[in-house]
Structure formats: C-alpha cells, structure tokens
Design a protein around this motif. Structure first.
Motif, PDB file in Angstrom:
ATOM      1  N   PRO A 350     -26.383   3.474  28.212  1.00  0.00           N
ATOM      2  CA  PRO A 350     -25.380   4.070  27.325  1.00  0.00           C
ATOM      3  C   PRO A 350     -25.900   4.161  25.896  1.00  0.00           C
ATOM      4  N   GLY A 351     -25.653   5.306  25.252  1.00  0.00           N
ATOM      5  CA  GLY A 351     -26.119   5.520  23.891  1.00  0.00           C
ATOM      6  C   GLY A 351     -27.440   6.245  23.797  1.00  0.00           C
ATOM      7  N   ASP A 352     -28.154   6.390  24.929  1.00  0.00           N
ATOM      8  CA  ASP A 352     -29.412   7.137  24.914  1.00  0.00           C
ATOM      9  C   ASP A 352     -29.143   8.624  24.702  1.00  0.00           C
ATOM     10  N   ARG A 353     -30.009   9.267  23.934  1.00  0.00           N
ATOM     11  CA  ARG A 353     -29.914  10.717  23.752  1.00  0.00           C
ATOM     12  C   ARG A 353     -30.921  11.405  24.658  1.00  0.00           C
ATOM     13  N   VAL A 354     -30.489  12.405  25.367  1.00  0.00           N
ATOM     14  CA  VAL A 354     -31.370  13.139  26.279  1.00  0.00           C
ATOM     15  C   VAL A 354     -31.167  14.633  26.088  1.00  0.00           C
ATOM     16  N   ASP A 355     -32.220  15.406  26.424  1.00  0.00           N
ATOM     17  CA  ASP A 355     -32.141  16.860  26.425  1.00  0.00           C
ATOM     18  C   ASP A 355     -31.899  17.322  27.855  1.00  0.00           C
ATOM     19  N   LEU A 356     -30.802  18.020  28.047  1.00  0.00           N
ATOM     20  CA  LEU A 356     -30.409  18.479  29.373  1.00  0.00           C
ATOM     21  C   LEU A 356     -30.624  19.983  29.479  1.00  0.00           C
ATOM     22  N   ALA A 357     -31.124  20.439  30.633  1.00  0.00           N
ATOM     23  CA  ALA A 357     -31.294  21.873  30.900  1.00  0.00           C
ATOM     24  C   ALA A 357     -30.566  22.219  32.191  1.00  0.00           C
TER      25      ALA A 357
END
Length: 377
Positions: A350-357
C-alpha cells in the motif's frame, strides 16, 4: 475449511574441558610409548563401557496429546463484510507468531485470535502469506508468553502412521480432536473455499482419514507423540450431500473421509521466509495492496488481464479503468495474463506508485500513474 475434489494420482503406498583432558592423556601415552624399548610389558587394554541402548519414545494417550497440544493453539475469527470465518492457528513463538491457512483470513478486514491456554483475545496482524500454497503467518498484539507448539518432521511420516487433527471444529471455539491415519503422501487436490467457492490446486499434501471439519483449517495434524507434522487444510464432511428439493428422500450414508494437510516441513519453511521478509512470486509480505479490479485472462487473440469488475472509488477506477478493459502493462513490465498481474501485486505494498497500461473498449492504449490503496489479504 476447504472442501476437496480427489486427485486419483497416488505414489506406490545435541566437550570442551573433558575433550581437552582426553586429548592430553592420549598425547601423553604416545610420548611414553615412544621411549619404551623391546621386551617392555604390554599395557593392558582399557575397557570401554558399552553405550546404553536408545530408549524408544512412548506414544501418548489421546488425553495426553490434547493436554500437550491444545494450549499451543488459538482460534481465529476473520471478518470480511457480512461474513465471519472461523479457523485455527498454531503458535510458533511465545510473542504471538501464529501459523494458519491463507483461506482462513482471505479477504478479512478484521482478524482476531483467542489463545486456548488462557482465553485471552488478541487483534491479529498479517505478516505475510502464500495464497497459492494456502499458508499465512499472523502476529498477535499483546501476546508475550504463549506456549509454543512442538514441531515434528513430516518427512518422517509413513503410511498407516496414527495422527490426530485438533482444531476449532465447526467454529464453536472449543477444541476437538479427530483421530485417523496417514493414507497418502505427496498428494494433489483441488480445494474449494466453502465461503466463496474459489478453487485452489494444492500439491505435496498429506492425506489422512481423520475427519477434518470447517473450523479445523490452520490447526495442527499431530503424530502419536504430540508433535505437529502438518497443517489441516481441506477435507470433506464424511457425509453425502443432501438430496435436492423434490428428490426422493434418502439416508445420508457415510462416505470415506478424505482430508488433507500441508506438510509441516513445507509450512515452516514458508513461515520462515515470511518472517524474514522475503517476498517471491507467490509469497506476499505485509499489508495487501489494493488496485481495485477483479481480472481474468484475456481472450486467445489478446494477451493481458481482462477486467471483469472495478471497485467503486478504487485506485483503478480513479484513473479511468473500466470493466472490459485489458491491463497490459505494469511499471514498464508486460502483463500477459491475470497471473502476471498477481505476481506484480505480490511485490507491492500500500502506498506504492505504479504506472499502469491498459487497452480500453475502443482498442486504444491508455496509461496512468496511480497509488495503490490498502486491501484485505
């Protein structure tokens, strides 16, 4: 507890000073011997006392087994929305590290445990889990001096060895015992979660004819000496299903009991990995991250994780992911299946930032950066 669908494949059925003193004495003999000349008298042999024969351990009575094992257990209650799941846990450390099944705490937003040794109730935190192998490790808040379970070796089990399953059968909060024998090792079984119907393929299991019931899940399978050799995981109830409405009445005849336990050698290895904070493709450490989608594999013509549901207000919904979209990228890595997405999620918190496609319903590729929320295990 999870119910089972039988897989018919089976295999064919403890010195410091004393050592130094002895070593010095031997060296002295060697030096004296080197000065003896021909015709010197032969030194008499020093008799060595025979080692005492090993005493085989004595099997315990059922009452002795319960007295030894029950104080090392906790009952577990997991709340997920309107549903409450009851299970059992095995105390590994005096400060409240507990081993149980993942399906006991699956989806729970509140988990508590009651120590059978003194009736004390403790909120529980999830240290980690492997949902594919149905193992979870909890830590109980406020636990300091709980008795710990005596662990055996599942590798030493043989067919027909007597065993006893002990747990919170039927969720009543009262420990119950179910005796039986080992009838199979290294078995494979498809287990169905009695709460939500989900299925999980389990391998390397111990099969027993002990009547493991709902609530026993996560509890110990113990040998004749009260040592834990397995973690009860799945089983039937020993009775045939009730006839469908309108069908002719029949007697509910007993059927052969099929119950399964995770070998304790495997379960403890996973518990040690979780306690060490070592995540893997199947092992998740710490709180569960939330993306907010339910997915399945995309069609044969398209790779990716197809979204079949989106949680209201979830991180996914907030960036525009909709039902029917296909997730194809995560943090720069390709997503070819729903399993790929699960592996990626296992490594996140929780709290991680990810790039989603993802590919939307018009066929357009879209990308967004989002922050994962906190979800249930």
């Amino acid at each position: 507890m999870e119910s089972t669908e039988r897989d018919r494949r089976r295999p064919p059925r403890h010195r410091g000073l004393s050592v130094l003193v002895i070593a010095a004495a031997v060296a002295g003999c060697l030096l004296v011997g080197s000065r003896l000349g021909p015709g010197s008298p032969t030194l008499p042999a020093i008799p060595v006392p025979a080692a005492a024969p090993a005493v085989a351990p004595t099997p315990l009575s059922p009452a002795e087994i319960e007295a030894r094992v029950v104080p090392t257990l906790v009952t577990i209650n997991s709340v997920a929305g309107p549903l409450t799941t009851a299970g059992t846990g095995i105390v590994l450390t005096a400060d409240g590290v507990v081993l149980t099944n993942h399906h006991v705490i699956d989806g729970a937003t509140d988990i508590s445990a009651t120590a059978l040794v003194d009736g004390s109730r403790h909120p529980a935190q999830v240290l980690g889990y492997d949902r594919f192998r149905d193992v979870a490790v909890l830590r109980l808040d406020g636990a300091e001096t709980l008795p710990t379970a005596g662990l055996g070796r599942s590798a030493d089990l043989h067919l027909r060895d007597p065993v006893v399953a002990i747990g919170n059968a039927e969720g009543g909060g009262v420990p119950m015992s179910a005796p039986g024998e080992v009838v199979g090792v290294n078995q494979s079984v498809t287990a169905r979660n009695a709460s939500d119907g989900s299925r999980n393929r389990l391998t390397g299991m111990i099969e027993v004819d002990a009547d493991i019931r709902p609530g026993d899940s996560g509890g110990p399978l113990v040998d004749a000496f009260g040592k834990v050799v397995g973690v009860s995981t799945a089983g039937n109830t020993g009775m045939r299903p009730t006839p469908a409405p309108g069908a002719p009445p029949t007697t509910r005849a007993p059927v052969p009991v099929e119950s399964y336990a995770i070998p304790i050698d495997d379960a403890v290895a996973l518990a040690d990995q979780i306690r060490a904070g070592q995540a893997s493709e199947t092992v998740h450490i710490g709180p569960t991250p939330l993306l907010g989608v339910a997915v399945t594999d995309a069609s044969e013509a398209q790779t990716g994780a197809k979204v079949i549901a989106v949680g209201p207000g979830s991180p996914a919904e907030q960036v525009g992911v909709r039902r029917g979209d296909v997730i194809v990228g995560w943090g720069g890595n390709p997503i070819r299946s729903s399993s790929d997405l699960t592996v990626e999620m296992n490594a996140r918190h929780p709290g991680d930032r990810v790039d989603l496609a993802w590919i939307d319903d018009s066929g357009q590729r879209r990308t967004a950066s989002l922050v994962l929320g906190t979800g249930a295990p």
